[in-house]
Design a protein around this motif. Structure first.
Motif, mmCIF file in Angstrom:
data_model
loop_
_atom_site.group_PDB
_atom_site.id
_atom_site.type_symbol
_atom_site.label_atom_id
_atom_site.label_comp_id
_atom_site.label_asym_id
_atom_site.label_seq_id
_atom_site.Cartn_x
_atom_site.Cartn_y
_atom_site.Cartn_z
ATOM 1 N N PRO A 181 0.843 -1.195 0.000
ATOM 2 C CA PRO A 181 0.000 0.000 0.000
ATOM 3 C C PRO A 181 0.884 1.254 0.000
ATOM 4 O O PRO A 181 0.711 2.152 -0.832
ATOM 5 C CB PRO A 181 -0.811 -0.118 1.292
ATOM 6 N N HIS A 182 1.857 1.290 0.898
ATOM 7 C CA HIS A 182 2.719 2.469 1.062
ATOM 8 C C HIS A 182 4.172 2.164 0.728
ATOM 9 O O HIS A 182 4.584 0.998 0.742
ATOM 10 C CB HIS A 182 2.620 2.971 2.511
ATOM 11 N N ASP B 187 6.106 -0.672 3.001
ATOM 12 C CA ASP B 187 5.425 -1.819 3.607
ATOM 13 C C ASP B 187 6.065 -3.161 3.242
ATOM 14 O O ASP B 187 6.266 -4.010 4.113
ATOM 15 C CB ASP B 187 3.944 -1.862 3.187
ATOM 16 N N HIS C 250 -4.420 -0.448 3.641
ATOM 17 C CA HIS C 250 -4.137 -1.891 3.650
ATOM 18 C C HIS C 250 -5.452 -2.673 3.460
ATOM 19 O O HIS C 250 -5.486 -3.670 2.743
ATOM 20 C CB HIS C 250 -3.465 -2.303 4.968
HETATM 21 ZN ZN LIG Z 1 1.324 0.857 5.044
#
Ligand SMILES: [Zn+2]
Length: 269
Positions: free
Chosen positions: A11-12, A15, A155
């Motif tokens: 997601p980021h 991660d 997420h």
């Molecule tokens: Zn994340």
């Protein structure tokens, strides 16, 4: 686009390296080709900045394009574990506004770790559409996605997209989101709703060697703008990720992955 054996969805920007860096490095040494795709890696325009994201920006210091800085850090980090990186242009939840209302969807911390906003009920389909070219280029690749430990909405929406892929027959694995997964009860809390409808999950530990842990630590150190959120020093980070890896690996070094064993798309549903 070249084919890969594994598509890791972050997601980021950090991660996957935080959660799967040791496994990726170990398998890259054995010849496995992995692509790390970060979904919410878009830079907001000034116009897209919400009240909350402006507050964060002030707290973290005024940087021209903080997400751009993080994308460059991620390129270095992912290369160090032996994978390729791709960045999609979806905005992090702190920047997102409702497509209908125009209102800030996640204006405070309790929203970010709350539920997916009703205005984003079909957002996972947009994520899937953006992932299609990658999936088509690597039709046999295993897709790795977050288990949603920590309950961050970005997420959750990633998981929702990947559950659709699983239901369509794609081989999917879910990684324990580090550092949220350090708390064992957080992993259980993530699994509880995922077990609804008699869905059965199986955990497996992937072990790796000290050189893979070193590569993971080296990669995490590339996220210079993020490190201080989690650790006071690089040595503290190195110690923490080793402690976690030994807990997961029961003395060995490891990372934890989950898969859905029942129902699976092949058993007549
Ligand atoms: Zn994340």
């Amino acid at each position: 686009m070249k084919p890969y054996d594994c598509l890791y969805l972050a997601p980021h920007l950090d991660d996957v390296v935080l959660s799967c860096g040791g496994t990726i490095h170990r398998r890259a040494r054995e010849g496995e080709r992995a692509l790390v795709i970060t979904l919410f890696a878009g830079s907001p325009t000034e116009d897209a900045n919400t009240a909350f994201s402006r507050e964060l920006k002030e707290r973290w210091g005024a940087v021209e394009d903080p997400v751009g800085v993080r994308r460059r850090e991620d390129m270095d980090a992912v290369t160090r574990v032996g994978a390729d990186a791709a960045h999609l242009e979806f905005l992090d939840c702190v920047y997102r506004r409702g497509p209908r209302s125009g209102a800030d969807l996640y204006p405070a911390v309790e929203h970010i770790f709350g539920e997916i906003h009703p205005e984003e009920g079909f957002f996972h389909e947009e994520l899937l559409a953006a992932l299609r070219p990658f999936l088509a280029a690597s039709p046999r690749a295993t897709v790795y996605a977050p288990l949603t430990v920590g309950h961050h909405v970005d997420h959750l929406v990633t998981m929702r997209a990947v559950r659709t892929l699983h239901d369509a027959g794609r081989r999917v694995r879910f990684y324990e989101d580090y550092p949220y997964a350090v708390q064992p009860d957080e992993v259980e809390r993530a699994l509880a709703p995922l077990r609804e409808g008699d869905v059965e999950w199986l955990k497996c530990c992937r072990c790796f060697g000290p050189e893979d842990l070193d590569a993971k630590a080296d990669a995490i150190s590339c996220y210079r703008s993020q490190i201080s959120t989690f650790w006071q020093s690089l040595s503290e980070m190195r110690r923490d990720i080793e402690t976690y890896a030994r807990t997961v690996g029961d003395g060995e070094l490891g990372e934890a992955f989950w898969r859905i064993v029942r129902p699976d798309p092949g058993d007549g549903r």
